[in-house]
Write an enzyme that holds these catalytic residues in place. Structure first.
Site, PDB file in Angstrom:
ATOM      1  N   TRP A 130       0.841  -1.186   0.031  1.00 41.55           N
ATOM      2  CA  TRP A 130       0.150   0.114   0.247  1.00 41.55           C
ATOM      3  C   TRP A 130       0.827   0.868   0.315  1.00 41.55           C
ATOM      4  O   TRP A 130       2.056   1.708   0.579  1.00 41.55           O
ATOM      5  CB  TRP A 130      -0.668   0.504   1.005  1.00 41.55           C
ATOM      6  CG  TRP A 130      -1.348   1.149   1.137  1.00 41.55           C
ATOM      7  CD1 TRP A 130      -2.998   2.104   0.163  1.00 41.55           C
ATOM      8  CD2 TRP A 130      -2.179   1.786   2.833  1.00 41.55           C
ATOM      9  NE1 TRP A 130      -3.759   2.295   0.804  1.00 41.55           N
ATOM     10  CE2 TRP A 130      -3.092   2.639   2.779  1.00 41.55           C
ATOM     11  CE3 TRP A 130      -1.847   1.671   4.312  1.00 41.55           C
ATOM     12  CZ2 TRP A 130      -4.112   3.648   3.150  1.00 41.55           C
ATOM     13  CZ3 TRP A 130      -1.982   3.400   4.922  1.00 41.55           C
ATOM     14  CH2 TRP A 130      -2.966   3.559   4.396  1.00 41.55           C
ATOM     15  N   ASP A 211      -0.333  -5.624   9.172  1.00 43.15           N
ATOM     16  CA  ASP A 211      -1.663  -4.702   9.324  1.00 43.15           C
ATOM     17  C   ASP A 211      -2.971  -5.088   9.085  1.00 43.15           C
ATOM     18  O   ASP A 211      -2.987  -6.276   7.813  1.00 43.15           O
ATOM     19  CB  ASP A 211      -0.794  -3.504   7.668  1.00 43.15           C
ATOM     20  CG  ASP A 211      -2.051  -2.669   7.584  1.00 43.15           C
ATOM     21  OD1 ASP A 211      -3.004  -2.167   8.248  1.00 43.15           O
ATOM     22  OD2 ASP A 211      -2.120  -1.333   6.038  1.00 43.15           O
ATOM     23  N   LYS A 246     -13.247  -0.658   7.149  1.00 37.27           N
ATOM     24  CA  LYS A 246     -13.958  -1.394   6.054  1.00 37.27           C
ATOM     25  C   LYS A 246     -14.602  -2.101   6.860  1.00 37.27           C
ATOM     26  O   LYS A 246     -16.069  -2.072   5.949  1.00 37.27           O
ATOM     27  CB  LYS A 246     -12.517  -2.235   5.337  1.00 37.27           C
ATOM     28  CG  LYS A 246     -11.558  -1.448   4.543  1.00 37.27           C
ATOM     29  CD  LYS A 246     -11.222  -0.364   3.830  1.00 37.27           C
ATOM     30  CE  LYS A 246     -10.770  -0.260   4.312  1.00 37.27           C
ATOM     31  NZ  LYS A 246      -9.812   1.330   2.431  1.00 37.27           N
TER      32      LYS A 246
END
Ligand code: LMR
Length: 399
Positions: A130, A211, A246
């Site tokens: 990311w 993560d 999310k």
């Protein structure tokens, strides 16, 4: 003196959203930022979240500070979701958890904490990763290296190359892993690969930082954390950053947590004081609302069940779209095999286009995707999938 500062290039992901909004093309498709969208293209507030919000609105009696470590009930709920109650009990006081402003706040806090523990540590990032990992972790002035991760030819994890590269890591270095639904490639480690990573971390004395931004969006809430739990069971130290953006759809509420597993309860006590002081020096206290919503949901069995049901619907829709996209691309007559899109997990996959082709998709077809070729699968729907497949077929036919 501010005139000494040069403007920076726009963020490669966030810049796509305003550009998409400004585009008058009625066929435009937003496959940019990782935000879930339903069949109508909306990003809904989850049912359980709405319900918890109305309970909070009616019942909240104070806006007094929550303290640097945040909401204790939320922290424990997040730890339980990630580690499971059995493992949590066996970790006992070796584990501490803090509320953070989103997963980003958790990653930044983790980086500063790691820099305090070992200023010489190098953080090893997957290639690709990311794009915000580098600025977030680099802000703590830690060294950065990358390890090979995704093979664009076979669409699988370059596991041998990854282990080979990581053999250069030193004791006390930090290995950043994606807990599940790898962003940007969607290719996750298999169980035996998690085991090999655990053995490597033990052997070399690496600290693993995970993560976890998509728990529940891959194979399910429990299956998505199988690798995380395996590591948490056997490593003396581990950092886990969880995001509620999310899986609870709380994006703008900036809701996340950092859990640290330490070698002993006394080390964990020192770690907790360091983490709280570092949070205090950054944002003082985390914002309350999102965490209070999550705690309310997790403490109420009916709300929790409804949240899990809606999350399963979201996951099912994304997985269904993966199958539909692979099929639509086959039907559009593309000779390339896009079957990997069906096998990959979570919101993202690479479409397999060059940065130049990605720019053409944006400028000529109003199909917005990150220049790396990463698409947000959740931006697809029945109304736009045909246009997407045809546009890609036309573009790839040009060579
Ligand atoms: C993404 O990767 O698109 C999301 O995590 C949104 C972001 O902040 O980049």
């Amino acid at each position: 003196m501010f005139e000494n500062l040069q403007a920076l290039p726009p963020d490669p992901i966030l810049a796509l959203t305003p550009a998409f909004r400004a585009d008058p093309n009625p066929r435009k498709i937003d496959l940019g930022a990782g935000v879930y969208k339903d069949e109508q293209g909306n990003t809904p507030v989850m049912r359980a979240v709405k319900q918890a919000e109305s309970e909070l609105l009616a019942g909240q009696r104070s806006k007094a500070y929550v303290g640097p470590a945040g909401d204790r009930g939320f922290n424990e709920a997040m730890a339980s979701l990630a580690f499971g109650d059995e493992l949590l009990a066996s970790l006992g006081e070796r584990r501490v958890s803090l509320q953070t402003p989103g997963g980003c706040g958790g990653l930044r806090l983790a980086a500063e904490f790691l820099a305090q523990a070992n200023p010489d540590a190098t953080v090893w990032l997957s290639d690709p990763t990311w794009p915000n990992h580098r600025p977030l972790l680099g802000a703590a002035r830690l060294g950065m290296e990358s390890y090979p991760y995704y093979d664009f030819g076979s669409h699988s994890v370059r596991f041998d190359a990854m282990l080979d590269r990581l053999s250069a890591a030193a004791a006390g270095d930090v290995l950043l892993l994606h807990g599940c639904c790898h962003n940007p490639c969607g290719a996750d480690l298999a169980a035996e690969q998690w085991r090999a990573v655990r053995d490597l971390a033990l052997d070399k004395g690496l600290v693993v930082l995970i993560d976890m931004a998509y728990q529940g969006l891959g194979d399910g809430l429990e299956r998505d954390v199988a690798g995380v739990r395996m590591l948490a069971e056997s490593l003396p130290e581990l950092l886990l950053v969880s995001s509620c953006s999310k899986n609870f759809g709380l994006y703008r509420e900036r809701t996340g947590a950092l859990s640290a597993i330490c070698a002993s309860a006394s080390v964990a006590k020192a770690a907790a004081s360091r983490l709280a002081a570092t949070a205090r020096a950054n944002w003082s206290m985390p914002p309350d609302h999102g965490a209070a919503v999550v705690r309310t949901i997790m403490e109420n069995p009916a709300l929790r069940a409804d949240w899990e049901t809606e999350l399963a619907e979201v996951r099912g829709r994304i997985n269904g779209l993966r199958t539909s996209l692979a099929q639509a691309l086959r039907e559009a007559g593309l000779s390339r095999d896009f079957g990997f899109i069906e096998r990959e997990k979570g919101m993202f996959s690479f479409l397999g286009v060059t940065p130049e082709q990605a720019e053409i998709l944006v400028s000529r077809y109003s199909i917005y995707l990150v220049k790396s070729g990463r698409i947000n699968i959740a931006g697809i729907n029945r109304a736009n999938i045909g246009y997407l497949a045809d546009s890609l077929a036309k573009l790839l036919a040009e060579g």
